[in-house]
Design a protein around this motif. Structure first.
Motif, PDB file in Angstrom:
ATOM      1  N   VAL A 283       0.843  -1.197   0.000  1.00 16.72           N
ATOM      2  CA  VAL A 283       0.000   0.000   0.000  1.00 16.72           C
ATOM      3  C   VAL A 283       0.877   1.246   0.000  1.00 16.72           C
ATOM      4  O   VAL A 283       0.615   2.215  -0.737  1.00 16.72           O
ATOM      5  CB  VAL A 283      -0.952  -0.016   1.210  1.00 16.72           C
ATOM      6  CG1 VAL A 283      -1.610   1.352   1.408  1.00 16.72           C
ATOM      7  CG2 VAL A 283      -2.014  -1.094   1.034  1.00 16.72           C
ATOM      8  N   HIS A 284       1.923   1.243   0.810  1.00 13.98           N
ATOM      9  CA  HIS A 284       2.855   2.376   0.825  1.00 13.98           C
ATOM     10  C   HIS A 284       3.464   2.581  -0.558  1.00 13.98           C
ATOM     11  O   HIS A 284       3.566   3.728  -1.049  1.00 13.98           O
ATOM     12  CB  HIS A 284       3.951   2.126   1.856  1.00 13.98           C
ATOM     13  CG  HIS A 284       5.025   3.163   1.879  1.00 13.98           C
ATOM     14  ND1 HIS A 284       4.792   4.491   2.141  1.00 13.98           N
ATOM     15  CD2 HIS A 284       6.370   3.058   1.645  1.00 13.98           C
ATOM     16  CE1 HIS A 284       5.926   5.169   2.090  1.00 13.98           C
ATOM     17  NE2 HIS A 284       6.888   4.323   1.789  1.00 13.98           N
ATOM     18  N   THR A 285       3.869   1.505  -1.198  1.00 16.78           N
ATOM     19  CA  THR A 285       4.430   1.591  -2.548  1.00 16.78           C
ATOM     20  C   THR A 285       3.437   2.208  -3.517  1.00 16.78           C
ATOM     21  O   THR A 285       3.787   3.087  -4.322  1.00 16.78           O
ATOM     22  CB  THR A 285       4.836   0.184  -3.024  1.00 16.78           C
ATOM     23  OG1 THR A 285       5.884  -0.319  -2.188  1.00 16.78           O
ATOM     24  CG2 THR A 285       5.319   0.199  -4.467  1.00 16.78           C
ATOM     25  N   ALA A 286       2.181   1.762  -3.462  1.00 20.23           N
ATOM     26  CA  ALA A 286       1.159   2.303  -4.362  1.00 20.23           C
ATOM     27  C   ALA A 286       0.896   3.771  -4.086  1.00 20.23           C
ATOM     28  O   ALA A 286       0.736   4.575  -5.026  1.00 20.23           O
ATOM     29  CB  ALA A 286      -0.127   1.490  -4.212  1.00 20.23           C
ATOM     30  N   LEU A 287       0.881   4.154  -2.812  1.00 22.65           N
ATOM     31  CA  LEU A 287       0.630   5.560  -2.471  1.00 22.65           C
ATOM     32  C   LEU A 287       1.762   6.466  -2.934  1.00 22.65           C
ATOM     33  O   LEU A 287       1.551   7.654  -3.184  1.00 22.65           O
ATOM     34  CB  LEU A 287       0.435   5.703  -0.957  1.00 22.65           C
ATOM     35  CG  LEU A 287      -0.870   5.136  -0.392  1.00 22.65           C
ATOM     36  CD1 LEU A 287      -0.844   5.144   1.133  1.00 22.65           C
ATOM     37  CD2 LEU A 287      -2.060   5.936  -0.906  1.00 22.65           C
ATOM     38  N   ARG A 288       2.949   5.924  -3.046  1.00 22.52           N
ATOM     39  CA  ARG A 288       4.096   6.705  -3.528  1.00 22.52           C
ATOM     40  C   ARG A 288       4.157   6.758  -5.048  1.00 22.52           C
ATOM     41  O   ARG A 288       5.086   7.335  -5.608  1.00 22.52           O
ATOM     42  CB  ARG A 288       5.393   6.104  -2.991  1.00 22.52           C
ATOM     43  CG  ARG A 288       5.571   6.225  -1.487  1.00 22.52           C
ATOM     44  CD  ARG A 288       6.898   5.621  -1.052  1.00 22.52           C
ATOM     45  NE  ARG A 288       8.025   6.299  -1.667  1.00 22.52           N
ATOM     46  CZ  ARG A 288       9.273   5.811  -1.697  1.00 22.52           C
ATOM     47  NH1 ARG A 288       9.532   4.637  -1.166  1.00 22.52           N
ATOM     48  NH2 ARG A 288      10.237   6.499  -2.250  1.00 22.52           N
ATOM     49  N   GLY A 289       3.193   6.155  -5.728  1.00 19.67           N
ATOM     50  CA  GLY A 289       3.161   6.195  -7.182  1.00 19.67           C
ATOM     51  C   GLY A 289       3.686   4.955  -7.851  1.00 19.67           C
ATOM     52  O   GLY A 289       3.790   4.916  -9.084  1.00 19.67           O
ATOM     53  N   GLY A 290       4.026   3.919  -7.067  1.00 14.82           N
ATOM     54  CA  GLY A 290       4.475   2.673  -7.676  1.00 14.82           C
ATOM     55  C   GLY A 290       3.368   2.026  -8.488  1.00 14.82           C
ATOM     56  O   GLY A 290       2.176   2.192  -8.185  1.00 14.82           O
TER      57      GLY A 290
ATOM     58  N   ALA B 246      -4.707   4.964   6.598  1.00 11.38           N
ATOM     59  CA  ALA B 246      -5.926   5.603   6.104  1.00 11.38           C
ATOM     60  C   ALA B 246      -6.496   4.823   4.928  1.00 11.38           C
ATOM     61  O   ALA B 246      -7.717   4.777   4.728  1.00 11.38           O
ATOM     62  CB  ALA B 246      -5.648   7.047   5.699  1.00 11.38           C
ATOM     63  N   LEU B 247      -5.620   4.180   4.157  1.00 12.53           N
ATOM     64  CA  LEU B 247      -6.084   3.387   3.022  1.00 12.53           C
ATOM     65  C   LEU B 247      -6.380   1.951   3.437  1.00 12.53           C
ATOM     66  O   LEU B 247      -7.414   1.387   3.079  1.00 12.53           O
ATOM     67  CB  LEU B 247      -5.056   3.398   1.887  1.00 12.53           C
ATOM     68  CG  LEU B 247      -5.634   2.898   0.560  1.00 12.53           C
ATOM     69  CD1 LEU B 247      -6.379   4.027  -0.144  1.00 12.53           C
ATOM     70  CD2 LEU B 247      -4.565   2.327  -0.339  1.00 12.53           C
ATOM     71  N   PHE B 248      -5.472   1.327   4.195  1.00 14.62           N
ATOM     72  CA  PHE B 248      -5.615  -0.070   4.628  1.00 14.62           C
ATOM     73  C   PHE B 248      -6.025  -0.059   6.094  1.00 14.62           C
ATOM     74  O   PHE B 248      -5.193   0.033   6.984  1.00 14.62           O
ATOM     75  CB  PHE B 248      -4.295  -0.804   4.410  1.00 14.62           C
ATOM     76  CG  PHE B 248      -4.276  -2.248   4.848  1.00 14.62           C
ATOM     77  CD1 PHE B 248      -5.419  -3.025   4.843  1.00 14.62           C
ATOM     78  CD2 PHE B 248      -3.092  -2.836   5.252  1.00 14.62           C
ATOM     79  CE1 PHE B 248      -5.391  -4.356   5.244  1.00 14.62           C
ATOM     80  CE2 PHE B 248      -3.039  -4.162   5.653  1.00 14.62           C
ATOM     81  CZ  PHE B 248      -4.186  -4.922   5.648  1.00 14.62           C
ATOM     82  N   SER B 249      -7.317  -0.139   6.353  1.00 12.71           N
ATOM     83  CA  SER B 249      -7.823   0.114   7.702  1.00 12.71           C
ATOM     84  C   SER B 249      -7.584  -1.045   8.649  1.00 12.71           C
ATOM     85  O   SER B 249      -7.321  -0.823   9.840  1.00 12.71           O
ATOM     86  CB  SER B 249      -9.312   0.464   7.654  1.00 12.71           C
ATOM     87  OG  SER B 249     -10.069  -0.633   7.169  1.00 12.71           O
ATOM     88  N   SER B 250      -7.682  -2.295   8.182  1.00 13.16           N
ATOM     89  CA  SER B 250      -7.557  -3.430   9.097  1.00 13.16           C
ATOM     90  C   SER B 250      -7.609  -4.719   8.291  1.00 13.16           C
ATOM     91  O   SER B 250      -7.860  -4.716   7.089  1.00 13.16           O
ATOM     92  CB  SER B 250      -8.689  -3.427  10.129  1.00 13.16           C
ATOM     93  OG  SER B 250      -9.942  -3.622   9.496  1.00 13.16           O
ATOM     94  N   PHE B 251      -7.376  -5.833   9.001  1.00 14.19           N
ATOM     95  CA  PHE B 251      -7.625  -7.133   8.384  1.00 14.19           C
ATOM     96  C   PHE B 251      -8.206  -8.076   9.432  1.00 14.19           C
ATOM     97  O   PHE B 251      -7.919  -7.971  10.626  1.00 14.19           O
ATOM     98  CB  PHE B 251      -6.363  -7.729   7.743  1.00 14.19           C
ATOM     99  CG  PHE B 251      -5.284  -8.177   8.699  1.00 14.19           C
ATOM    100  CD1 PHE B 251      -5.200  -9.495   9.127  1.00 14.19           C
ATOM    101  CD2 PHE B 251      -4.329  -7.279   9.145  1.00 14.19           C
ATOM    102  CE1 PHE B 251      -4.200  -9.904   9.990  1.00 14.19           C
ATOM    103  CE2 PHE B 251      -3.315  -7.681  10.000  1.00 14.19           C
ATOM    104  CZ  PHE B 251      -3.252  -9.004  10.433  1.00 14.19           C
TER     105      PHE B 251
END
Length: 318
Positions: free
Chosen positions: A248-255, A289-294
Motif C-alpha cells: 500500500v505504501h508503494t502504491a501511495l508513492r506512485g508505484g 488511512a487506506l488499509f484500515s484493518s484485516f
C-alpha cells in the motif's frame, strides 16, 4: 481533493476507532493501531462462541487493546452472540457484522443486531452478490453498486460500511461503483482452498486501484503471518500482512502494479521489518488511512510475528 480521496484520508463515514481506524494511543506504533479485527469464529480457528468472546474481552482490557479492532460475527450467529454476552454484563461489545449472502440479508441482520442490547455494530460488511467472482466488469460493478445502496439504506449511524469486491472482475471498475459513497472495499486474501488466495499480481492490482482512487479497504482471510510464506501443511501461498502494508505504501508513492506485486512477493522478514520500521509517522498514517484493518482468526499470532521481527514490544503478548 475528491470525495473519495478525502474519504480515504480519514475515517470513512465517521466510523469510530473500533471499526478499524488507525487512531493510536500513546506508545502504540500507528502502523499497527487497531489493525487486527478479531475473527476468532472463522476458519481456520473456528473457536466456539463462548471462548471467542471471552478471549476478545481479555484483549480489550489487556496490552492487545490498542492493536485490536472489533469482534467479527457472521449475521447468522448474532443470536448466539447475544446469548453468550448475557453472561458478560457490561458495556455493549463493538462488533463487525458480516453478511456473506449479499445485500438481501443486510436489513434483517441489522434489525436483529439492533435488538441485542449488548451488541454495538461499528462496522458492517456485505458481499457484492451471493455468487461473487467470475462476473464480467459491468455485472460485478452493478453488484457492488447494489451492495453500496443497501448499506446506504441500512447502515447504523457512525458505523463503517464495507463491500466485498467480487474476485475475477476489474477492481478499478468495481471501486468506481463506490464513488460518491463513504463505503470502503473489502478484499478476500485467502480461504480454505488454494484458489481463494489471489496471486501477487491480482492483489497488487486491487491495492493500486484503491490507492489511485483514495478508497479505503480492509482484507480478510489468509493473512496469518507478517511476511509471505508457503504453508507447509497445505502448500497454500499466503500473503503477509506486513507485505500488504508495504505494498500500500508503494502504491501511495506512485508505484505501479508490478512494483506492488514485487513487495507482496517479498519473503525476507528482516527486509520487510526494516522497511516498515523506516516509515515516518505521516507515511504510516497514510498507509493506515487506506488499509484500515484485516480480519484474523488469531490476535496473538500476528502480534507474535511483529514481536519476533522487533517491531513491537514483547509486552503485547502478556
Amino acid at each position: 481533493m475528491s470525495p473519495e480521496r478525502a474519504q480515504g484520508a480519514g475515517r470513512a463515514g465517521g466510523a469510530p476507532a473500533g471499526a478499524g481506524a488507525a487512531t493510536a494511543p500513546a506508545g502504540t506504533p500507528p502502523l499497527y493501531a487497531a489493525l487486527l479485527d478479531d475473527a476468532a469464529l472463522f476458519p481456520p480457528g473456528e473457536a466456539p462462541m463462548d471462548e471467542a468472546v471471552a478471549g476478545h474481552l481479555r484483549y480489550r482490557v489487556g496490552p492487545q487493546a490498542p492493536l485490536t479492532g472489533p469482534f467479527v460475527v457472521a449475521a447468522g450467529r448474532l443470536a448466539e452472540l447475544g446469548r453468550v454476552l448475557r453472561g458478560h454484563p457490561g458495556s455493549p461489545l463493538a462488533v463487525c457484522v458480516t453478511v456473506p449472502e449479499g445485500p438481501g440479508g443486510l436489513g434483517p441482520a441489522l434489525e436483529e443486531a439492533a435488538a441485542l442490547p449488548l451488541v454495538e455494530p461499528v462496522a458492517v460488511e456485505v458481499a457484492a452478490g451471493a455468487a461473487g467472482g467470475g462476473a464480467d466488469g459491468g455485472e460485478a460493478a452493478a453488484e457492488v453498486a447494489r451492495a453500496a445502496a443497501a448499506l446506504d439504506r441500512h447502515l447504523p449511524r457512525n458505523a463503517a460500511g464495507f463491500v466485498e469486491l467480487p474476485r475475477g472482475a476489474d477492481p478499478g471498475r468495481c471501486l468506481d461503483a463506490l464513488a460518491g459513497t463513504a463505503h470502503r472495499a473489502k478484499l478476500r486474501t485467502g480461504g480454505t482452498r488454494a484458489d481463494a488466495f489471489p496471486g501477487e499480481d491480482e492483489l497488487a492490482g486491487a491495492l493500486c486501484a484503491a490507492a489511485e482512487r483514495g478508497r479505503a479497504l480492509k482484507c480478510t482471510a489468509g493473512l496469518h503471518h507478517a511476511v509471505r510464506y508457503t504453508d507447509p501443511r497445505t502448500g497454500f501461498e499466503h500473503h503477509g500482512f506486513l507485505n500488504v502494508l508495504l505494498a500500500v505504501h508503494t502504491a501511495l508513492r506512485g508505484g505501479d502494479r508490478a512494483d506492488a506485486a514485487e513487495v507482496l512477493a517479498l519473503r525476507d522478514g528482516a527486509r520487510a521489518a526494516a522497511a516498515a520500521a523506516g516509515l515516518g509517522a505521516e507515511e504510516a498514517a497514510a498507509v493506515r488511512a487506506l488499509f484500515s484493518s484485516f480480519g484474523t482468526c488469531s490476535v496473538l499470532e500476528p502480534l507474535g510475528d511483529l514481536v519476533a521481527l522487533g517491531l513491537l514490544s514483547p509486552a503485547v503478548l502478556e
